[in-house]
Design an enzyme around this catalytic site. Structure first.
Site, PDB file in Angstrom:
ATOM      1  N   ASN A 189     -23.596  -6.653  -9.599  1.00 36.36           N
ATOM      2  CA  ASN A 189     -23.888  -5.279  -9.169  1.00 36.36           C
ATOM      3  C   ASN A 189     -24.943  -4.624 -10.042  1.00 36.36           C
ATOM      4  O   ASN A 189     -25.762  -3.842  -9.572  1.00 36.36           O
ATOM      5  CB  ASN A 189     -22.619  -4.427  -9.191  1.00 36.36           C
ATOM      6  CG  ASN A 189     -21.772  -4.686  -7.959  1.00 36.36           C
ATOM      7  OD1 ASN A 189     -22.242  -5.308  -7.008  1.00 36.36           O
ATOM      8  ND2 ASN A 189     -20.545  -4.236  -7.982  1.00 36.36           N
ATOM      9  N   LYS A 241      -5.475   3.953 -11.331  1.00 34.14           N
ATOM     10  CA  LYS A 241      -5.203   2.568 -11.708  1.00 34.14           C
ATOM     11  C   LYS A 241      -4.260   2.531 -12.918  1.00 34.14           C
ATOM     12  O   LYS A 241      -3.298   1.760 -12.944  1.00 34.14           O
ATOM     13  CB  LYS A 241      -6.511   1.823 -12.002  1.00 34.14           C
ATOM     14  CG  LYS A 241      -7.336   1.526 -10.715  1.00 34.14           C
ATOM     15  CD  LYS A 241      -8.548   0.654 -11.004  1.00 34.14           C
ATOM     16  CE  LYS A 241      -9.598   0.620  -9.925  1.00 34.14           C
ATOM     17  NZ  LYS A 241      -9.405  -0.219  -8.779  1.00 34.14           N
ATOM     18  N   VAL A 282      -7.966   2.464  -4.970  1.00 32.26           N
ATOM     19  CA  VAL A 282      -9.206   3.233  -5.108  1.00 32.26           C
ATOM     20  C   VAL A 282      -9.827   3.119  -6.501  1.00 32.26           C
ATOM     21  O   VAL A 282      -9.118   2.926  -7.487  1.00 32.26           O
ATOM     22  CB  VAL A 282      -8.967   4.740  -4.833  1.00 32.26           C
ATOM     23  CG1 VAL A 282      -8.903   4.998  -3.347  1.00 32.26           C
ATOM     24  CG2 VAL A 282      -7.732   5.228  -5.553  1.00 32.26           C
ATOM     25  N   GLU A 283     -11.133   3.274  -6.539  1.00 39.63           N
ATOM     26  CA  GLU A 283     -11.883   3.115  -7.790  1.00 39.63           C
ATOM     27  C   GLU A 283     -11.731   4.376  -8.642  1.00 39.63           C
ATOM     28  O   GLU A 283     -12.644   5.215  -8.724  1.00 39.63           O
ATOM     29  CB  GLU A 283     -13.354   2.839  -7.448  1.00 39.63           C
ATOM     30  CG  GLU A 283     -14.217   2.420  -8.622  1.00 39.63           C
ATOM     31  CD  GLU A 283     -13.940   1.002  -9.114  1.00 39.63           C
ATOM     32  OE1 GLU A 283     -12.860   0.476  -8.867  1.00 39.63           O
ATOM     33  OE2 GLU A 283     -14.828   0.454  -9.770  1.00 39.63           O
ATOM     34  N   ASN A 309     -17.680  -8.451  -1.118  1.00 42.18           N
ATOM     35  CA  ASN A 309     -17.417  -8.083   0.267  1.00 42.18           C
ATOM     36  C   ASN A 309     -18.498  -8.701   1.157  1.00 42.18           C
ATOM     37  O   ASN A 309     -19.674  -8.534   0.830  1.00 42.18           O
ATOM     38  CB  ASN A 309     -17.464  -6.540   0.317  1.00 42.18           C
ATOM     39  CG  ASN A 309     -17.071  -5.981   1.647  1.00 42.18           C
ATOM     40  OD1 ASN A 309     -16.556  -6.698   2.492  1.00 42.18           O
ATOM     41  ND2 ASN A 309     -17.328  -4.698   1.837  1.00 42.18           N
ATOM     42  N   HIS A 352     -13.273  -9.850  -9.746  1.00 42.36           N
ATOM     43  CA  HIS A 352     -14.152  -9.046  -8.901  1.00 42.36           C
ATOM     44  C   HIS A 352     -14.634  -9.858  -7.715  1.00 42.36           C
ATOM     45  O   HIS A 352     -15.572 -10.654  -7.819  1.00 42.36           O
ATOM     46  CB  HIS A 352     -15.323  -8.519  -9.737  1.00 42.36           C
ATOM     47  CG  HIS A 352     -16.222  -7.596  -8.981  1.00 42.36           C
ATOM     48  ND1 HIS A 352     -17.582  -7.596  -9.111  1.00 42.36           N
ATOM     49  CD2 HIS A 352     -15.951  -6.645  -8.056  1.00 42.36           C
ATOM     50  CE1 HIS A 352     -18.100  -6.687  -8.312  1.00 42.36           C
ATOM     51  NE2 HIS A 352     -17.135  -6.109  -7.655  1.00 42.36           N
ATOM     52  N   ASP A 392       0.871  -1.178   0.000  1.00 40.61           N
ATOM     53  CA  ASP A 392       0.000   0.000   0.000  1.00 40.61           C
ATOM     54  C   ASP A 392       0.905   1.224   0.000  1.00 40.61           C
ATOM     55  O   ASP A 392       2.129   1.097  -0.041  1.00 40.61           O
ATOM     56  CB  ASP A 392      -0.958  -0.013   1.205  1.00 40.61           C
ATOM     57  CG  ASP A 392      -2.223   0.805   0.936  1.00 40.61           C
ATOM     58  OD1 ASP A 392      -2.102   2.027   0.703  1.00 40.61           O
ATOM     59  OD2 ASP A 392      -3.327   0.227   0.950  1.00 40.61           O
TER      60      ASP A 392
END
Ligand code: NAI
Length: 682
Positions: A488, A395, A389-390, A441, A438, A335
């Protein structure tokens, strides 16, 4: 010596007959019609010329007998036919019990369902007590119960509480517990010991085990109703009779017959025959096959990754890294700074403590997970899992930095929940190495992983991702890189409908209760809180935008997000959360009856979106849609998935109902064109 296609029997010098079950062209024994027919032939010979004793064993390394043949369940067309076949099976098992000589089931590995019922009809049971030993009645998981005398003999042997527990939970029993409950009479160390101990039992003929008298008392007629009431209340806390009738049938059978006499066996056959034909059982059997199909996916030549490097130690990355280490992979976790990695390592320690009992193995798992602030693992990893993070730019920038360091052939797997892979892969020199992995959670609990295939994803990368998912003991669901992928996207439609109903004044707990009443694992409002309201808003906007639909009005979400109420993770969202539970009773509005069309609004909104995904080919076929929503979204397995549920209800009726809803509530309910291509119930 008598040799048939699926079994053989030979008699030794001592006059003991050894029956070896060895189903042709199969890796495991199952009690299909052919096997039972051959067993009847063997029995005829044994009855005519009884041996000194009989030992039943398996010719397979995998185990004794896995149960009845589930494929045959799907061929049952009427209750009468099911009852006839069950009674025929019962009579074969009964004849083993009625032989004038002692019999021994010699068990190595599993003895499940019908296999355990056969073993229970033997005078004695001997088993190799290693960790492969698995005894149990998994029938309830398929919407039925034991049908070859198991509901009767298990109670006679173990007493009602233990036997009912075994049948109601479908749980497996091993080692010393099997010995203590009487399921086995002797445990031995090795397969060699099986034969010696079986022979010894036949020579000595000790009194067969049966439940102690204190346990037998519980099955007396005046006592049974009290116990049955308690057991039924326990079942009712878990499942409803109209959704899952089998556990209730198990308690009913015992209450009525106390596992005594011929009537108990007949009632067992009549009851299982009725259950076989319920939509619950048909759907659960189907789900069993869907699960098998997901598990057996592999791409020829794909290598299973050994070293995984995870970048982003947040909610998802941290838990993914821990799960990978738990499942035996070498893991490095990176990280931006130490402070972000520390909480993930702490959560990993808690996971290992919960899941691994043996301290040595627990230490080994912890040793496999290493914090890696410098990113030294990037160069060694077979797969780099990206869970930062999205944000497309973040990315892409990361990929540009790490790709030159990565091994040739190594894969980048992004955990993005909403970004199309094409937007990311163009940052790579070798775009084919990017695949979507994917996870859902919470990672440790959710069995599904969507494997997202972008336009340029190489087959090898896809193969690695599927192999990795299997190595992690998850179900891989290959998806196209379409907005929101499958789960989703379909959930968004359902959750948005819940928001709209809430805005109209339907109390939120009522909305949740309506979905749970249908069988959903969790209501849509509670689910929004669990997922996080910020994430819901983000995914909803991405899906609607990408599909060219009007952006949803998210004012309820916006207000809460602005006030820091993000859901479960912040302690409050739509509900207040205490000890990881939502306080529904104190939600602002009191609960009342649900509007008559609310359940259809929620569940048909979901089904309509699922149909759209089918039409667009987001996943390969209708079965994959159903499997994805059962394992990824908590859709009730007894309904077999949204498309199967629509077939059960009638496709024309669903379309008609959607049209009515569209007239009443708006064009969002317009039936998708894909309904026309949905095959009806076969
Ligand atoms: P998070 O915000 O909890 O964690 C992201 C982590 O990435 C943070 O620790 C951050 O410090 C780190 N990070 C950011 N940029 C970095 C960089 N350049 N190098 C190294 N580390 C960096 O986010 P969360 O929720 O874990 O989400 C991560 C990804 O997983 C996102 O793509 C999200 O869409 C996806 N996802 C999230 C789910 C959820 O329920 N939270 C479910 C499924 C997917």
């Amino acid at each position: 010596m008598m040799t048939l296609r699926n079994c053989r029997i030979e008699t030794d010098d001592e006059g003991i007959a050894w029956l070896t079950l060895d189903k042709a062209d199969a890796s495991a024994n199952s009690l299909n019609a052919e096997m039972l027919q051959e067993a009847a032939e063997v029995l005829a010979a044994l009855e005519k010329n009884p041996p000194r004793g009989l030992v039943i064993r398996s010719g397979k390394r995998s185990g004794f007998v896995a149960g009845a043949d589930i494929n045959e369940f799907t061929t049952l067309r009427s209750i009468e036919q099911a009852e006839r076949l069950t009674k025929a099976g019962q009579s074969v098992i009964d004849r083993f019990e009625a032989l004038p000589c002692p019999s021994v089931a010699a068990i190595e590995g599993f003895a499940l369902g019908g296999g355990l019922e056969l073993a229970l009809a033997c005078t004695y049971r001997v088993a190799v007590g290693n960790d492969r030993l698995t005894l149990g009645f998994p029938e309830v998981l398929l919407g039925i119960h034991p049908g070859f005398g198991g509901t009767v003999r298990s109670v006679q042997l173990m007493g009602a509480p233990a036997a009912l527990d075994l049948m109601l939970t479908g749980r497996n029993v091993r080692g010393t517990k099997a010995l203590a409950t009487g399921l086995v009479d002797r445990l031995v160390d090795s397969a060699d010991g099986l034969a010696d101990t079986a022979r010894d039992l036949i020579r000595r003929r000790p009194a067969p085990r049966r439940a102690p008298w204190t346990q037998r008392l519980l099955s007396l007629a005046p006592i049974r109703p009290f116990i049955a009431r308690q057991v039924r209340a326990g079942v009712a806390r878990k499942v409803r009779a109209d959704h899952y009738p089998a556990p209730y049938a198990i308690v009913d059978l015992w209450e009525r017959y106390g596992a005594q006499g011929r009537a108990a066996y007949d009632a067992e056959a009549e009851s299982i025959a009725r259950l076989f034909l319920t939509s619950t059982s048909r759907n659960l059997v189907r789900v069993f096959f869907l699960q098998d199909a997901l598990k057996s996916q592999r791409i020829a030549g794909a290598r299973t990754p050994q070293h995984v490097h995870v970048i982003g130690a947040g909610v998802m990355g941290g838990d993914i890294a821990a799960w990978c280490a738990l499942r035996g992979l070498e893991v490095t976790l990176q990280d931006r700074a130490e402070q972000y990695i520390k909480p993930a390592m702490e959560r990993a320690t808690a996971l290992f403590e919960k899941r691994i009992k043996d301290p040595t193995k627990r230490a080994e798992a912890a040793g496999r997970l290493r914090a890696d602030l410098e990113g030294t693992g990037i160069a060694q990893a077979d797969v780099v899992i990206e869970a930062i993070v999205e944000n497309v730019e973040a990315k892409r920038a990361l990929y540009e930095r790490i790709e030159p360091v990565m091994k040739a052939g190594a894969v980048i797997a992004t955990n993005t929940s909403s970004i199309r892979l094409e937007e990311l892969s163009s940052a790579l020199a070798v775009p084919g190495r990017l695949v979507g992995l994917h996870f859902f959670n919470p990672v440790a609990q959710m069995p599904l992983i969507e494997i997202v295939q972008g336009e340029s994803t190489a087959t090898e990368s896809l193969g690695s991702a599927i192999a990795l998912a299997r190595r992690l003991d998850k179900f891989p669901l290959p998806c196209r890189s379409a907005p929101g992928f499958l789960v989703n996207r379909v959930l968004s439609a359902y959750m948005q409908e819940a928001m709209l109903a809430g805005r109209e004044g339907v109390p939120l707990p009522v909305i949740d209760a309506t979905a749970v009443d249908f069988g959903m694992a969790m209501g849509p409002v509670e689910l929004s809180d669990v997922v996080g309201l910020d994430i819901c808003r983000h995914v909803g906007a991405i899906v609607s935008g990408a599909l060219g639909r009007p952006l949803p009005d998210t004012r309820e979400l916006d207000e809460r997000i602005a006030a820091g109420k993000l859901g479960k993770k912040s302690g409050e969202g739509f509900y207040l959360w205490r000890d990881s539970k939502p306080l529904k009773a104190t939600a602002a509005t009191p609960a009342g009856p649900a509007p008559a069309d609310l359940q259809d609004r929620l569940m048909l909104a979901l089904a309509n979106e699922a149909v759209a995904c089918l039409r667009e080919g987001v996943v390969a076929d209708a079965d994959k849609i159903d499997a994805g929503l059962i394992f990824g979204a908590g859709y009730p397995p007894f309904r077999g998935g949204p498309l199967q549920a629509a077939r059960d209800r009638g496709i024309a009726e669903c379309v008609e109902r959607l049209e009515e809803l569209a007239a009443r509530h708006g064009p969002r309910f317009t039936p998708d064109a894909g309904w026309a291509q949905l095959a009806p119930l076969s």
